[in-house]
Design an enzyme around this catalytic site. Structure first.
Site, PDB file in Angstrom:
ATOM      1  N   ARG A  10      39.985 -67.098 -22.057  1.00 15.40           N
ATOM      2  CA  ARG A  10      40.067 -65.716 -22.542  1.00 15.40           C
ATOM      3  C   ARG A  10      40.234 -64.825 -21.309  1.00 15.40           C
ATOM      4  O   ARG A  10      39.332 -64.769 -20.466  1.00 15.40           O
ATOM      5  CB  ARG A  10      38.777 -65.383 -23.289  1.00 15.40           C
TER       6      ARG A  10
ATOM      7  N   ASP B 100      31.098 -66.217 -22.326  1.00 12.88           N
ATOM      8  CA  ASP B 100      31.426 -64.891 -21.783  1.00 12.88           C
ATOM      9  C   ASP B 100      31.264 -64.925 -20.265  1.00 12.88           C
ATOM     10  O   ASP B 100      30.539 -65.757 -19.732  1.00 12.88           O
ATOM     11  CB  ASP B 100      30.448 -63.834 -22.326  1.00 12.88           C
TER      12      ASP B 100
HETATM   13  P1  FDA Z   1      41.911 -50.534 -21.152  1.00 12.02           P
HETATM   14  O1  FDA Z   1      40.464 -50.328 -20.825  1.00 12.02           O
HETATM   15  O2  FDA Z   1      42.921 -50.016 -20.212  1.00 12.02           O
HETATM   16  O3  FDA Z   1      42.166 -49.990 -22.615  1.00 12.02           O
HETATM   17  C1  FDA Z   1      43.451 -49.912 -23.198  1.00 12.02           C
HETATM   18  C2  FDA Z   1      43.350 -49.020 -24.429  1.00 12.02           C
HETATM   19  O4  FDA Z   1      42.494 -49.640 -25.404  1.00 12.02           O
HETATM   20  C3  FDA Z   1      42.695 -47.666 -24.157  1.00 12.02           C
HETATM   21  O5  FDA Z   1      43.636 -46.718 -23.740  1.00 12.02           O
HETATM   22  C4  FDA Z   1      42.084 -47.344 -25.500  1.00 12.02           C
HETATM   23  O6  FDA Z   1      43.078 -46.870 -26.395  1.00 12.02           O
HETATM   24  C5  FDA Z   1      41.636 -48.694 -26.006  1.00 12.02           C
HETATM   25  N1  FDA Z   1      40.229 -49.013 -25.617  1.00 12.02           N
HETATM   26  C6  FDA Z   1      39.819 -49.914 -24.718  1.00 12.02           C
HETATM   27  N2  FDA Z   1      38.465 -49.954 -24.659  1.00 12.02           N
HETATM   28  C7  FDA Z   1      38.032 -49.040 -25.544  1.00 12.02           C
HETATM   29  C8  FDA Z   1      36.745 -48.613 -25.951  1.00 12.02           C
HETATM   30  N3  FDA Z   1      35.627 -49.140 -25.433  1.00 12.02           N
HETATM   31  N4  FDA Z   1      36.654 -47.645 -26.894  1.00 12.02           N
HETATM   32  C9  FDA Z   1      37.773 -47.107 -27.442  1.00 12.02           C
HETATM   33  N5  FDA Z   1      39.027 -47.488 -27.102  1.00 12.02           N
HETATM   34  C10 FDA Z   1      39.156 -48.423 -26.162  1.00 12.02           C
HETATM   35  N6  FDA Z   1      34.614 -58.177 -20.099  1.00 12.02           N
HETATM   36  C11 FDA Z   1      33.888 -58.930 -19.233  1.00 12.02           C
HETATM   37  O7  FDA Z   1      33.649 -58.505 -18.095  1.00 12.02           O
HETATM   38  N7  FDA Z   1      33.399 -60.147 -19.626  1.00 12.02           N
HETATM   39  C12 FDA Z   1      33.665 -60.685 -20.844  1.00 12.02           C
HETATM   40  O8  FDA Z   1      33.211 -61.786 -21.155  1.00 12.02           O
HETATM   41  C13 FDA Z   1      34.454 -59.927 -21.746  1.00 12.02           C
HETATM   42  N8  FDA Z   1      34.765 -60.403 -22.979  1.00 12.02           N
HETATM   43  C14 FDA Z   1      35.709 -59.745 -23.751  1.00 12.02           C
HETATM   44  C15 FDA Z   1      36.178 -60.323 -24.924  1.00 12.02           C
HETATM   45  C16 FDA Z   1      37.183 -59.705 -25.651  1.00 12.02           C
HETATM   46  C17 FDA Z   1      37.716 -60.363 -26.881  1.00 12.02           C
HETATM   47  C18 FDA Z   1      37.715 -58.446 -25.205  1.00 12.02           C
HETATM   48  C19 FDA Z   1      38.819 -57.770 -25.957  1.00 12.02           C
HETATM   49  C20 FDA Z   1      37.222 -57.866 -24.073  1.00 12.02           C
HETATM   50  C21 FDA Z   1      36.204 -58.484 -23.338  1.00 12.02           C
HETATM   51  N9  FDA Z   1      35.699 -57.897 -22.189  1.00 12.02           N
HETATM   52  C22 FDA Z   1      34.918 -58.658 -21.344  1.00 12.02           C
HETATM   53  C23 FDA Z   1      35.944 -56.442 -21.898  1.00 12.02           C
HETATM   54  C24 FDA Z   1      37.164 -56.245 -20.991  1.00 12.02           C
HETATM   55  O9  FDA Z   1      36.895 -56.708 -19.705  1.00 12.02           O
HETATM   56  C25 FDA Z   1      37.561 -54.765 -20.922  1.00 12.02           C
HETATM   57  O10 FDA Z   1      36.519 -54.041 -20.367  1.00 12.02           O
HETATM   58  C26 FDA Z   1      37.946 -54.143 -22.251  1.00 12.02           C
HETATM   59  O11 FDA Z   1      38.643 -55.037 -23.045  1.00 12.02           O
HETATM   60  C27 FDA Z   1      38.844 -52.907 -22.039  1.00 12.02           C
HETATM   61  O12 FDA Z   1      40.018 -53.287 -21.361  1.00 12.02           O
HETATM   62  P2  FDA Z   1      41.500 -53.275 -21.998  1.00 12.02           P
HETATM   63  O13 FDA Z   1      42.189 -54.516 -21.530  1.00 12.02           O
HETATM   64  O14 FDA Z   1      41.421 -53.104 -23.444  1.00 12.02           O
HETATM   65  O15 FDA Z   1      42.240 -52.097 -21.280  1.00 12.02           O
END
Ligand code: FDA
Length: 308
Positions: free
Chosen positions: A184, A134
């Site tokens: 990732r 991570d």
């Molecule tokens: P965005 O935040 O724009 O969300 C898009 C849509 O997804 C939202 O409109 C909503 O519908 C839904 N959604 C997203 N988050 C939600 C929540 N918490 N609750 C409800 N709905 C939600 N970060 C980091 O700094 N270090 C890391 O090592 C990791 N590792 C990691 C692994 C994996 C497999 C994932 C999917 C994510 C991470 N992250 C992470 C977290 C990442 O940086 C980010 O904060 C979240 O994935 C939210 O970003 P989105 O790309 O989903 O877009």
């Protein structure tokens, strides 16, 4: 701004004690966290795999303050890997680790974290699976990537996370878009300063697209970690453009976030891996999930006020 305020609040022990003991907390925690024990994590992984999904399991914990705690984290992962091997869930299930949980911030931290990570990588290989590191806040980016390079000499299957909100990440993607490398790509979940990271969500999205193009055009294995529908669509277009099938890249999402979309993509034949955390030390992880979506926070705050 909200994210910064939340992270400042998260450092208050009083607030932490209040949140972790409030009766309503349980419901919110259960949405995002698979349970407290390795048996809970394996059971959740079994359900997800049976539904056609892949899994990465994270034993919750970060910012370890003493070597004994770091040892306990290693023991927890070894126990988990034994159970994954026995349950024959690997290689559909890999694991994710945080270097700060393995002692990165302690005295002689990089050496300690490397020794602990190596033990886990060895056990993962014995269990026929792999480890992904991570990425935490920007103070750990260089040491995490340095440690990745060292680990990959012996455990080439080890993957890493890159965060699109950091200005440096396009360059890091270029460095890592090579054969055998697993990256990732996520947007980034920590409160970072303007001097190092995009603040505007459109700028972060544009950076994500640029990074995704580099990874999809390269010869490594891209892991597109996002729930963002627009980015998922662009990922699908890029996969077509670069002739990448389900074995050549995967989507990744968080346990409890957009479960219908997880299954929809899997049913279309795409590889979809679910990041599944477990353990008792869930506070930091929960705060990041709340910070990502104001609606989560409003719901949680209202429940705390009305039920406490
Ligand atoms: P965005 O935040 O724009 O969300 C898009 C849509 O997804 C939202 O409109 C909503 O519908 C839904 N959604 C997203 N988050 C939600 C929540 N918490 N609750 C409800 N709905 C939600 N970060 C980091 O700094 N270090 C890391 O090592 C990791 N590792 C990691 C692994 C994996 C497999 C994932 C999917 C994510 C991470 N992250 C992470 C977290 C990442 O940086 C980010 O904060 C979240 O994935 C939210 O970003 P989105 O790309 O989903 O877009």
């Amino acid at each position: 701004m909200l994210r910064g305020a939340l992270f400042r609040l998260s450092r208050s022990n009083k607030i932490k004690d209040f949140v972790t003991t409030a009766p309503v907390t349980g419901g919110v925690v259960r949405r995002f966290i698979a349970g407290e024990t390795s048996n809970d994590a394996v059971a959740a992984a079994r359900r997800l795999v049976d539904a056609g999904l892949l899994v990465t399991i994270d034993y919750l914990g970060e910012d370890t303050t003493d070597p004994a705690r770091a040892d306990a984290v290693v023991v927890a992962y070894l126990d988990l890997l034994t159970k994954l091997r026995e349950s024959r869930l690997s290689p559909s299930v890999e694991i994710s680790i945080k270097l700060s949980a393995l002692g990165l911030h302690l005295r002689d931290g990089p050496r300690l974290a490397w020794e602990n990570a190596e033990l886990i990588c060895h056990a993962a290989r014995m269990a026929d699976t792999a480890v992904t590191l991570d990425m935490e806040d920007h103070t750990t980016t260089d040491s995490t990537l340095e440690l990745l390079r060292t680990l990959r000499k012996e455990y080439a299957e080890t993957g890493a996370v890159l965060q699109a909100y950091l200005y440096r990440t396009e360059e890091d993607c270029r460095d890592l878009a090579e054969a055998g490398s697993r990256v990732r790509l996520c947007k980034g979940a920590y409160a970072e300063p303007e001097s190092l990271a995009f603040q505007d969500r459109h700028d972060i999205d544009r950076s994500y697209v640029r990074c995704m193009k580099i990874l999809m055009a390269g010869s490594g294995f891209p892991m597109l970690a996002t729930h963002d529908q627009t980015l998922i669509k662009i990922g699908l277009r890029l996969a077509e453009e670069y002739g990448r099938g389900p074995k050549d890249f995967e989507f990744q999402m968080l346990y409890g976030v957009r479960p219908t979309e997880q299954l929809r993509l899997a049913n279309l034949g795409h590889a979809v891996r679910i990041y599944t955390p477990y353990g008792t030390d869930w506070y930091g992880y929960l705060i990041r999930r709340l910070a990502e979506r104001p609606a989560n926070l409003r719901f949680f705050a209202r429940s705390l006020i009305t039920k406490s």
